[in-house]
Write a protein that holds these residues in place. Structure first.
Motif, PDB file in Angstrom:
ATOM      1  N   SER A  33       0.862  -1.179   0.000  1.00 32.68           N
ATOM      2  CA  SER A  33       0.000   0.000   0.000  1.00 32.68           C
ATOM      3  C   SER A  33       0.896   1.225   0.000  1.00 32.68           C
ATOM      4  CB  SER A  33      -0.949  -0.001   1.202  1.00 32.68           C
ATOM      5  OG  SER A  33      -0.234  -0.021   2.400  1.00 32.68           O
ATOM      6  N   SER A  35       0.955   5.826   0.046  1.00 34.29           N
ATOM      7  CA  SER A  35       0.267   7.074   0.376  1.00 34.29           C
ATOM      8  C   SER A  35       1.136   8.244  -0.052  1.00 34.29           C
ATOM      9  CB  SER A  35      -0.019   7.137   1.882  1.00 34.29           C
ATOM     10  OG  SER A  35       1.193   7.062   2.608  1.00 34.29           O
ATOM     11  N   GLU A  69      -5.067   6.595  -8.787  1.00 35.84           N
ATOM     12  CA  GLU A  69      -6.150   6.408  -7.825  1.00 35.84           C
ATOM     13  C   GLU A  69      -5.944   5.147  -6.995  1.00 35.84           C
ATOM     14  OE1 GLU A  69      -7.123   6.389 -11.430  1.00 35.84           O
ATOM     15  OE2 GLU A  69      -6.548   8.470 -11.132  1.00 35.84           O
ATOM     16  N   GLN A  71      -4.441   2.616  -4.446  1.00 33.52           N
ATOM     17  CA  GLN A  71      -3.762   2.865  -3.176  1.00 33.52           C
ATOM     18  C   GLN A  71      -2.897   1.699  -2.754  1.00 33.52           C
ATOM     19  OE1 GLN A  71      -7.003   3.941  -0.590  1.00 33.52           O
ATOM     20  NE2 GLN A  71      -6.995   6.039  -1.344  1.00 33.52           N
TER      21      GLN A  71
END
Length: 155
Positions: A33, A35, A69, A71
């Motif tokens: 993941s 960010s 988009e 993640q």
């Protein structure tokens, strides 16, 4: 940017389920993941490379054209559950998609460096089996940010 995995901590040990069957695993692709993708990024790319001197930059996974988009990547996503538009390239085992760790016995722990690239282009146009050098060249001048996480495995 930050890149993490629920399978291992940065500088931690990669669990055996994610390694090749020849090393006792199931070759399940690692979950990731991320960010803090920078504004202006139009796509992402991911590589997992083993830079150990014995492995000589062995390619374990290359993915291009990951939509911003997205993640992350789910566990086992290779070849079946990638974000729409993402494309896997050939690894050093000669297969399209993920190829887990399989270091030669007795060579110590190998580092598997996963790098996420935020790119200023929507798509990279690469053949299905580019060399690592061709992948790196395609990224030149297009990288807005990178994030890495390293896992270790040895046998």
């Amino acid at each position: 940017m930050e890149l993490t995995s629920t399978a291992f901590a940065d500088k931690g040990k990669i669990p055996v389920a994610y390694v090749m069957p020849g090393a006792g695993g199931k070759n399940i692709s690692l979950p990731f993941s991320w960010s803090e993708v920078p504004p202006g990024a139009k796509s992402l790319a991911l590589s997992i490379i083993d830079p150990h001197p014995v492995a000589n930059n062995w390619v374990h996974w290359l993915i291009i054209n990951i939509p911003c988009e997205a993640q992350g990547l789910l566990e086992g996503a290779s070849r079946k559950n990638l974000p729409t538009g993402a494309r896997e390239l050939r690894n050093s085992f000669g297969e399209i998609g993920y190829g887990g760790p399989q270091p030669p016995k007795g060579t110590g722990d190998h580092p598997y460096v996963a790098t996420l690239y935020a790119l200023n282009v929507k798509e990279l146009d690469l053949p299905g089996k580019p060399s690592l050098a061709a992948f790196q060249k395609a990224l030149e001048g297009k990288i807005l940010a990178t994030a890495t996480i390293t896992g270790f495995y040895g046998r």
